[in-house]
Design a protein around this motif. Structure first.
Motif, PDB file in Angstrom:
ATOM      1  N   SER A  86     -18.878 -59.372  55.581  1.00  0.00           N
ATOM      2  CA  SER A  86     -18.287 -57.917  56.107  1.00  0.00           C
ATOM      3  C   SER A  86     -19.260 -57.095  55.665  1.00  0.00           C
ATOM      4  O   SER A  86     -19.534 -56.871  54.543  1.00  0.00           O
ATOM      5  N   ASP A 127     -19.345 -49.924  58.048  1.00  0.00           N
ATOM      6  CA  ASP A 127     -20.012 -49.175  59.443  1.00  0.00           C
ATOM      7  C   ASP A 127     -20.320 -47.854  58.960  1.00  0.00           C
ATOM      8  O   ASP A 127     -20.287 -47.376  57.757  1.00  0.00           O
ATOM      9  N   GLU A 128     -20.851 -46.914  59.810  1.00  0.00           N
ATOM     10  CA  GLU A 128     -21.333 -45.764  59.415  1.00  0.00           C
ATOM     11  C   GLU A 128     -20.430 -44.724  59.031  1.00  0.00           C
ATOM     12  O   GLU A 128     -20.595 -43.745  58.339  1.00  0.00           O
ATOM     13  N   GLN A 129     -18.804 -44.974  59.154  1.00  0.00           N
ATOM     14  CA  GLN A 129     -18.100 -44.094  58.506  1.00  0.00           C
ATOM     15  C   GLN A 129     -17.231 -44.666  57.274  1.00  0.00           C
ATOM     16  O   GLN A 129     -16.677 -43.694  56.672  1.00  0.00           O
ATOM     17  N   SER A 130     -17.947 -45.717  56.806  1.00  0.00           N
ATOM     18  CA  SER A 130     -17.274 -46.175  55.605  1.00  0.00           C
ATOM     19  C   SER A 130     -17.657 -45.211  54.539  1.00  0.00           C
ATOM     20  O   SER A 130     -18.720 -44.790  53.995  1.00  0.00           O
ATOM     21  N   ILE A 161     -27.408 -50.041  64.255  1.00  0.00           N
ATOM     22  CA  ILE A 161     -26.278 -49.930  64.277  1.00  0.00           C
ATOM     23  C   ILE A 161     -25.842 -51.185  65.623  1.00  0.00           C
ATOM     24  O   ILE A 161     -24.857 -51.879  65.605  1.00  0.00           O
ATOM     25  N   ILE A 188     -25.754 -54.649  64.675  1.00  0.00           N
ATOM     26  CA  ILE A 188     -24.524 -55.198  63.905  1.00  0.00           C
ATOM     27  C   ILE A 188     -23.266 -55.156  64.766  1.00  0.00           C
ATOM     28  O   ILE A 188     -22.492 -55.830  64.486  1.00  0.00           O
ATOM     29  N   ALA A 189     -23.282 -54.455  65.602  1.00  0.00           N
ATOM     30  CA  ALA A 189     -22.025 -54.226  66.519  1.00  0.00           C
ATOM     31  C   ALA A 189     -21.526 -55.662  67.009  1.00  0.00           C
ATOM     32  O   ALA A 189     -20.290 -55.984  67.441  1.00  0.00           O
ATOM     33  N   ASP A 230     -17.848 -58.167  65.569  1.00  0.00           N
ATOM     34  CA  ASP A 230     -16.728 -57.421  65.521  1.00  0.00           C
ATOM     35  C   ASP A 230     -15.764 -57.683  64.450  1.00  0.00           C
ATOM     36  O   ASP A 230     -15.821 -58.996  64.141  1.00  0.00           O
ATOM     37  N   LYS A 231     -15.158 -57.040  63.840  1.00  0.00           N
ATOM     38  CA  LYS A 231     -14.324 -57.381  62.484  1.00  0.00           C
ATOM     39  C   LYS A 231     -13.137 -58.221  63.113  1.00  0.00           C
ATOM     40  O   LYS A 231     -12.611 -58.078  64.268  1.00  0.00           O
ATOM     41  N   TYR A 264     -14.288 -55.419  54.656  1.00  0.00           N
ATOM     42  CA  TYR A 264     -14.054 -53.919  55.468  1.00  0.00           C
ATOM     43  C   TYR A 264     -13.202 -53.976  56.541  1.00  0.00           C
ATOM     44  O   TYR A 264     -13.205 -54.831  57.356  1.00  0.00           O
TER      45      TYR A 264
END
Length: 278
Positions: free
Chosen positions: A153, A156-159, A182, A185-186, A189-190, A198
């Protein structure tokens, strides 16, 4: 499912060496929960009945009513990950899902007065405990047996973990905001249902919702705020299960969050919960 090596290769390809090295330090192992098939090791269930000691009252929110069992996990069967989970015993996750009051009261990490609307109950191995039906007024979700797959895991950019880790390093922030990085990595998906790692946020980092409720003295967006949020980690995330009508609004997610030190010390009363919907 992503692997640590795949994420590391992406970082090495797209980021400057010092930034790639520091970003890889943030990668976490996690467990993706998927419906079990014949022959799979069943590590737990979504829905179903609780298993409680005879002297333990059913988890309830005073003034509102009983909680509903959402998930149960047999810790002895879970593969090892970064999170310090108990080695044995049964973890059970309860939530006030609105069955009692028709959805009038919502539980949210940003509202400290709703904190008792969720509960994590740990039954240690060797404890005499038996299945117990839900109280009157609560219909149990049809049980879904699940298996656990090891995955990697990434933040992402907001973490808040990412922001706190890199502080005010503008050069690193610019590298991490690179569209090619970005987008690379996309594709991973989690998972909908996950232990550790995360969270797959729907409306921003759930860690920050927890801090909003517990630390209103901290100004959102500041480094102290991000640092406090980064102390919380995902314990369990449960998404929608259409087949059993386990639905949390529009593509919703339930999140139980914990500080690793509290988890290692089995202080399950210190877990926090929030709920997001699209």
């Amino acid at each position: 499912m992503a692997s640590l090596d795949e994420f590391a290769a992406i970082a090495d390809r797209h980021l400057p060496e010092p930034v790639a090295r520091r970003w890889k330090e943030l990668l976490r192992t996690a467990l993706e929960l998927q419906p079990a098939e014949p022959g799979d090791t069943v590590v737990g269930r979504l829905g179903g009945e609780a298993v409680l000691p005879a002297d333990m009252p059913w988890p309830a929110w005073e003034g509102h009513g009983p909680l509903t069992l959402i998930a149960s996990l047999d810790c002895a069967l879970l593969p090892k990950i970064d999170l310090p989970l108990p080695e044995t015993g049964l973890l059970q996750f309860f939530f006030f899902d609105g069955q009692v009051d028709g959805g009038t009261t919502l539980v949210n990490g940003g509202l400290p007065e709703t904190r008792d609307g969720s509960r994590v109950v740990f039954v240690p191995e060797g404890t005499h405990a038996e299945p117990r039906p839900h109280p009157e007024g609560i219909v149990a979700y049809e049980p879904t047996a699940v298996k656990a797959e090891l995955t990697c895991s990434a933040p992402d950019e907001q973490s808040p973990v990412l922001v706190a880790h890199f502080g005010g390093d503008e050069d690193a922030a610019a590298a991490l905001a690179d569209e090619d990085f970005i987008e690379s990595i996309a594709p991973w998906d989690k998972p909908e249902h996950q232990i550790g790692g995360y969270a797959a946020e729907v409306q921003g980092p759930p860690e920050e919702e927890i801090v909003n409720g517990l630390r209103p003295d901290l100004e959102p967006g500041t480094l102290p705020y991000k640092a406090e949020a980064s102390a919380w980690q995902l314990l369990l995330q449960v998404g929608d299960v259409d087949e059993t009508e386990m639905l949390w609004g529009d593509t919703g997610q339930l999140y139980w969050m914990v500080r690793p030190a509290d988890l290692a010390a089995a202080r399950f009363s210190e877990t926090a919960f929030t709920w997001q919907s699209g």
